[in-house]
Design an enzyme around this catalytic site. Structure first.
Site, short mmCIF file in Angstrom:
data_model
loop_
_atom_site.label_atom_id
_atom_site.label_comp_id
_atom_site.label_asym_id
_atom_site.label_seq_id
_atom_site.Cartn_x
_atom_site.Cartn_y
_atom_site.Cartn_z
N CYS A 79 0.79 -0.82 0.04
CA CYS A 79 -0.17 -0.15 0.07
C CYS A 79 0.79 1.04 0.19
O CYS A 79 1.75 1.73 1.21
CB CYS A 79 -0.88 0.14 1.45
SG CYS A 79 -1.96 0.91 1.24
N CYS A 193 -1.16 3.33 -7.09
CA CYS A 193 -1.65 2.54 -6.12
C CYS A 193 -1.64 1.08 -6.26
O CYS A 193 -2.60 0.96 -7.48
CB CYS A 193 -3.19 2.82 -5.92
SG CYS A 193 -4.59 2.22 -5.08
#
Length: 278
Positions: A79, A193
């Site tokens: 992440c 992302c």
């Protein structure tokens, strides 16, 4: 590097949602002999809406519990948001190797010929000083068109649950790129992302073949491989069992089961982590 002669090193890939599955897939392709565990902190999803203090506290809380329960040999924080904020704390707290994910701006700058690069990230990642520093360090001679989207995270989650993602929804997310005067010269797009590579086909369909999509998956997989011992077949050791964990039991988790199986995660379980921070 891990010194012990593990037959099947245990790798834990962690994210707030299911975006980290794109990282898990890259690791599976490069290091197939590992025992793979995936943890989604869906109880606190999404991380992009948390303050920095909340996020660091939450990631630390989840890792304390998960590492004790799963006992991995290597941890991947898949992440961008969590990596840029919580990585130093996690590395200081645990002795195992910890690999983080950062926007792939450096390889994009190396690849681009037009020197016009797109950056597609969550809104928090776009404005974070860490991201700006990466641009200054590796793409100072380029025009970087930055677009922040939380909607794309939800669309990726929907796709994995088997729901239809419309071209119109993807086009709406990408519209700010088309409004930029340098868009016609953009030849590279950083998917900053881990959710976004799950929608690479849909994004490419909108942008066309002239724009190359670059993400962190293969670079992370190479880093994981470098930290593991050389793997060799061991007939006396049972084949590894792979498993996905979630921090909350929901209907969405049940809907994800077919997709998880396609990623080599046939088993799922719930880690009942108290939500002191969420």
């Amino acid at each position: 590097m891990i010194a012990q002669p593990f037959s099947h090193p245990r790798i834990l890939v962690f994210d707030s949602g299911v975006g980290g599955l794109s990282i898990l897939q890259a690791i599976t392709n490069r290091v197939p002999g590992c025992e793979r565990f995936y943890l989604s902190d869906n109880a606190a999803f999404p991380y992009g809406t948390k303050t920095e203090a909340e996020l660091i506290a939450r990631v630390t809380e989840v890792m304390d519990y998960a590492i004790a329960r799963i006992q991995p040999d290597l941890l991947v924080i898949a992440c961008n948001t969590a990596s840029t904020l919580a990585l130093p704390v996690i590395r200081s707290r645990f002795s195992l190797p910890v690999v983080g994910v950062v926007p792939a701006i450096k390889p994009a700058a190396q690849f681009s010929r037009s020197r016009v690069i797109g950056l597609l990230a969550t809104p928090a990642t776009v404005v974070r000083p860490y991201t700006r520093q990466l641009i200054a360090d590796y793409a100072a001679d380029s025009t970087v068109i930055s677009v922040g989207s939380s909607e794309l995270v939800w669309l990726a989650e929907q796709k994995l649950r088997g729901e239809t993602v419309s071209d119109e929804a993807i086009r709406a997310v990408l519209e700010p790129f088309y409004q930029h005067p340098a868009m016609a010269q953009m030849d590279t797009l950083v998917l900053a992302c881990t959710h976004f590579p799950l929608l690479a086909e849909e994004i490419s369909r909108q942008l066309g073949a002239s724009v190359t999509l670059i993400d962190s998956g293969d670079a992370i997989a190479r880093r994981v491989q470098s930290l593991l011992p050389q793997l060799s077949p061991d007939a006396s050791t049972a084949l590894p069992e792979h498993q996905a964990f979630f921090t909350k039991s929901t209907a969405e988790v049940e809907q994800l089961r077919p997709a998880l199986a396609r990623f080599g995660l046939p088993q799922t379980a719930i880690l009942d982590i108290p939500l002191a921070v969420c």
